[in-house]
Write an enzyme that holds these catalytic residues in place. Sequence first.
Site, mmCIF file in Angstrom:
data_model
loop_
_atom_site.group_PDB
_atom_site.id
_atom_site.type_symbol
_atom_site.label_atom_id
_atom_site.label_comp_id
_atom_site.label_asym_id
_atom_site.label_seq_id
_atom_site.Cartn_x
_atom_site.Cartn_y
_atom_site.Cartn_z
ATOM 1 N N LYS A 1 34.931 51.875 48.382
ATOM 2 C CA LYS A 1 35.488 51.312 49.754
ATOM 3 C C LYS A 1 34.808 51.773 50.675
ATOM 4 C CE LYS A 1 38.228 48.073 48.880
ATOM 5 N NZ LYS A 1 39.986 47.851 49.126
ATOM 6 N N ARG B 1 43.757 49.427 54.029
ATOM 7 C CA ARG B 1 42.298 49.323 52.145
ATOM 8 C C ARG B 1 43.024 50.738 51.747
ATOM 9 N NH1 ARG B 1 36.869 46.820 53.636
ATOM 10 N NH2 ARG B 1 37.454 46.017 52.263
ATOM 11 N N GLY C 1 42.193 44.771 42.815
ATOM 12 C CA GLY C 1 43.782 44.361 42.599
ATOM 13 C C GLY C 1 44.945 44.955 42.109
ATOM 14 N N MET D 1 45.944 47.719 43.927
ATOM 15 C CA MET D 1 46.010 47.558 45.236
ATOM 16 C C MET D 1 46.290 47.185 46.249
ATOM 17 S SD MET D 1 46.314 52.034 44.987
ATOM 18 C CE MET D 1 44.762 51.542 43.426
ATOM 19 N N ARG E 1 30.224 46.583 46.024
ATOM 20 C CA ARG E 1 30.521 48.030 44.905
ATOM 21 C C ARG E 1 29.161 47.276 43.899
ATOM 22 N NH1 ARG E 1 36.434 46.142 44.129
ATOM 23 N NH2 ARG E 1 35.734 43.416 43.313
ATOM 24 N N HIS F 1 41.250 37.099 39.695
ATOM 25 C CA HIS F 1 41.843 38.453 39.007
ATOM 26 C C HIS F 1 41.224 38.315 37.644
ATOM 27 C CE1 HIS F 1 44.535 40.676 36.820
ATOM 28 N NE2 HIS F 1 44.352 41.296 37.883
ATOM 29 N N SER G 1 26.178 67.950 6.741
ATOM 30 C CA SER G 1 26.163 66.634 7.478
ATOM 31 C C SER G 1 28.202 67.420 7.491
ATOM 32 C CB SER G 1 25.818 65.593 6.386
ATOM 33 O OG SER G 1 26.915 64.910 6.795
ATOM 34 N N CYS H 1 28.255 62.771 10.218
ATOM 35 C CA CYS H 1 28.088 61.297 9.318
ATOM 36 C C CYS H 1 29.769 60.636 9.428
ATOM 37 C CB CYS H 1 27.784 61.370 7.814
ATOM 38 S SG CYS H 1 29.173 63.165 7.011
ATOM 39 N N TYR I 1 19.828 64.342 13.561
ATOM 40 C CA TYR I 1 20.722 62.817 13.618
ATOM 41 C C TYR I 1 21.859 62.546 13.129
ATOM 42 C CZ TYR I 1 21.876 63.859 8.262
ATOM 43 O OH TYR I 1 22.645 63.816 7.332
HETATM 44 P P1 ADP Z 1 40.513 44.224 47.625
HETATM 45 O O1 ADP Z 1 40.044 45.738 47.012
HETATM 46 O O2 ADP Z 1 41.847 43.900 46.404
HETATM 47 O O3 ADP Z 1 38.960 44.285 47.589
HETATM 48 P P2 ADP Z 1 39.840 44.320 50.622
HETATM 49 O O4 ADP Z 1 40.350 45.402 51.105
HETATM 50 O O5 ADP Z 1 38.437 44.720 49.912
HETATM 51 O O6 ADP Z 1 40.628 44.550 48.571
HETATM 52 O O7 ADP Z 1 40.143 43.632 50.730
HETATM 53 C C1 ADP Z 1 40.701 42.625 50.729
HETATM 54 C C2 ADP Z 1 40.310 41.455 52.048
HETATM 55 O O8 ADP Z 1 41.066 41.680 53.254
HETATM 56 C C3 ADP Z 1 38.619 41.643 52.021
HETATM 57 O O9 ADP Z 1 38.013 41.413 50.940
HETATM 58 C C4 ADP Z 1 38.443 41.187 53.464
HETATM 59 O O10 ADP Z 1 38.554 39.809 53.056
HETATM 60 C C5 ADP Z 1 39.498 40.936 54.172
HETATM 61 N N1 ADP Z 1 39.540 42.227 54.753
HETATM 62 C C6 ADP Z 1 39.622 43.266 54.885
HETATM 63 N N2 ADP Z 1 39.566 44.403 55.920
HETATM 64 C C7 ADP Z 1 39.180 43.710 56.492
HETATM 65 C C8 ADP Z 1 38.815 43.898 58.025
HETATM 66 N N3 ADP Z 1 39.000 45.011 58.519
HETATM 67 N N4 ADP Z 1 38.348 42.414 58.367
HETATM 68 C C9 ADP Z 1 38.752 41.279 57.731
HETATM 69 N N5 ADP Z 1 38.555 41.240 56.820
HETATM 70 C C10 ADP Z 1 39.271 41.745 56.325
HETATM 71 MG MG MG Z 2 37.615 44.001 48.064
HETATM 72 MG MG MG Z 3 42.539 42.719 46.587
#
Ligand code: ADP
Ligand code: MG
Ligand code: MG
Length: 917
Positions: free
Chosen positions: A30, A100, A109, A111, A352, A482, A808, A875, A895
Amino acid sequence: MAQKKYVYFYGVSKELTEGDTSMKAILGGKGANLAEMANANLPVPPGITISTEACAYYSKTGGKYPPEMEKQLKVQLKKLEDNMGKKLGDPADPLLVSVRSGAAVSMPGMMDTVLNLGLTDTSVLGFIEQCGNARTGWDCYRRFIDMFGDVVMGPYTGLTHHDFEVELESIKKKYKAQEDTDLTAEQLKELVDIYKKVYQNKVKKPFPQDPMEQLDLSIRAVFGSWNSERAEKYRQINKINGLLGTAVNLCSMVFGNMGKESGTGVAFTRDGGTGHSMPMGEYLIDAQGEDVVAGIRTPKHLDDMPNEDSKVWAKAYADLQKIMARLEKHYKYPQDVEFTVQEGKLFMLQTRNAKRTGLAGVRWAVEMATGKDFFTGENQPKILTQKEALMTLSGEDLEQLLFPIFDIEAEKKAQLITSGLPAGPGAAVGMITFEAHEAEAEVKKHPRAKVVLVRHETSPEDVGGMWAAQGVLTSTGGMTSHAAVVARGWGKCCICGAGDLKIDYKKKTVTVGEKVYKAGDWISLNGSTGKVYEGQIPTQVSPVVSAVVDNNAAAKKDPIYKMYAEVSKWSDANRTINVRTNADTPKDSTAARAFGAEGIGLCRTEHMFFEGDRIWAIREFILADDEKSRKAALAKLLKHQQKDFEGIFKAMDGLPVTVRLLDPPLHEFVPHARKDQQEMAKRLGVPLKKVTERVQSLHEFNPMLGHRGCRLSITYPELCVMQTKAIIGAACKVARLKKPIKVLPEIMIPLIGTKAELDFLEKIVRKEAEAIIAKATVKVSYMVGTMIEIPRAALTADEIADTAEFFSFGTNDLTQMTFGYSRDDIGSFLPDYLNEKILPSDPFQHLDQTGVGQLVKMGVRLGRETRPNLKCGICGEHGGDPESVKFCVKAGLDYVSCSPYRVPIARLAAAQAAIKG
Ligand code: ADP
Ligand code: MG
Ligand code: MG
């Protein structure tokens, strides 16, 4: 000494941004991609990334920050504040950030994120003052208390999102609000007070009012979550090893919850299910964070965005499309993005590489390299070279194209229960199970058990059960929920949002209308259409299989087959080693050849001994007291064996065929139940006692190390004489046909440990072969070689190559004998070994390159010292495992050989190894 850098800045400008996408290991996916987008001048809210190295330090020291980290964080935070013109905790104009997590490999999902950090009882007022929207202010605050309570404090105090959710529901009821967005500022403010009480009740402390304390606790929570049970489980299932930890991103907030011209969403540059090149996504107006994926409100389709009342949405949509196209070209891979629109302005919050099914992966690769839509014929940008396209694929992708789908007629007749979103394609049939842990336990107990996991929605705790299940069915959630994201990543059949399902976890029932289904009832899912059926629908081969194996003309027109053919063509153009197959019937040989096999690397003759009457001939041989009667028994087998080989040689016209002489211990051919022994005695006209005694005498303490392989033919040379007669006899016969077959038999003597063993048998084989060829008046050339599967053979490969014309590597036995693990008994301890990380993976699945691989390399090197043109192949089961194939390329093998359906996968892996160099 220069200080180690733990804290990085991104955003504002390229100059200020300190990272890029190549730094994933340190910044996490990220953080690295946020920096990369900032470098490309895309609209990214600026922020700070604390490195995965800091997390590693934190884990190692049981919860200490690296000494340099805090100071660096202060400096970077000041930079962020200066650039944003706001200060964390400033009562008049507070800077708010999100916290984040993000490791080098995306773990959906795993963390959770905390939004709106920096809000306190005083700063919320300043924030409202600044944005002029009281509703937004209180909405942000109540979300912050909820997320902070759940994610940061939850693990220690038991406080959960649910504790807040019930309060939200009750205040909505109280004020008759349909949606969260119907709550007014005043009502949200009331909710904040309730939330603070909920917090205080469980945490036994008031909600922290110092933003630095909020920040510190959040960073610790993210670092701590790296070693949480669910994160470890996800890594284990997805074989994610060797990462330092997770990074922590502190991102300045943008707000999608500022009214009708704000919103938040997720999008894919291409469809991750079908691979269709149309961008797709979902968004919600006046919403924040994960509202879209949480299933609280039903999100809208991305396509609706330009038609919203407010004109700002058409502009945001156009901007998003442009950015997505740029990102795809930049990353040379379809992207999965998260965005927020704040009062009409678009911000990118994440990008990503998108998760996808195997079908989508193949379609993306082929279409991005050809610039052509394989289904519609439309043109699209050419983004990849063929080589680059091949490198985006994995063996599993191709494998998924070979997955079964429902029998079309049977599906038409099946009783439809309901339908949902087609979130992960393919067909799944299984028994209803409502709890993930039950699904997991059931499959652990009965590995062949087929279950379908049925839930309201899934959460990261469920991944074990989702993995174990044939398919996943949920009643809520969209294409980006999810369940959908995780299942697609695995290529697992999944249907989401089947809203008609009324699931009762307590009673273990699911009701649709009048009908009630119980746990254990069979259902069938079509993940490509989203349809759910009663009972078990028979499955049908994929178009690729029917085109390739059955030569079906209609299937050959199927775009899926065409894409497969394209990938295979490119693979062949790039690879440097041959791919053969393990096959012992003409049918398998033909199929394998159609899949691109360039010969047979292993034809196991023992399988031919079981069919029909043959088993009786071999049993007669086993009971025989002298050479004469043994020969008589074998004579009965000879004509069958010769016929088998004729069929195989015809199927492999022009290609080499390696035939292995009899390998398993003889006890595998005799019955062990008394009743069957009685039948054997009767049928062969001998007293029962003779049968039981003989069976007894064949008993061995370690059959795998016992009287088998070449040892059998040394005791009973007539065995290898008969087999040579069958092989060379068949070769001469087909070579003499009106339309002569080009035969290249390679006779392989198994389980050699010493040169003397090989010499003994090689003489017998050659003598017999020469005699037949001389008599046949046809020129047939053949080779005699051996399997290298006993460590001693690898160690003395130079001596053995003096006699053997080819090697082989039988890596199944070689692994068994090198580790000393019985391959049939490893199941009893392998799970512990994997859990404790004593083994990185099952060595019978993935070649142990450091140990067993050394023996392979040594065998090749020593063998070719004696015989420079020694032909070498593999093999074992490893021949179809992509990583092992890559190893074989490096080890200089000529091979690899694998089962027919893995041939396309081995071709791809061989090409990838060659491209990587
Ligand atoms: P995940 O790894 O579960 O996708 P994220 O860290 O991407 O979690 O956060 C989930 C959501 O939170 C993002 O998709 C976004 O919508 C919101 N978010 C995260 N950071 C910000 C931010 N700085 N401003 C606005 N929304 C945010
Ligand atoms: Mg995200
Ligand atoms: Mg999430």
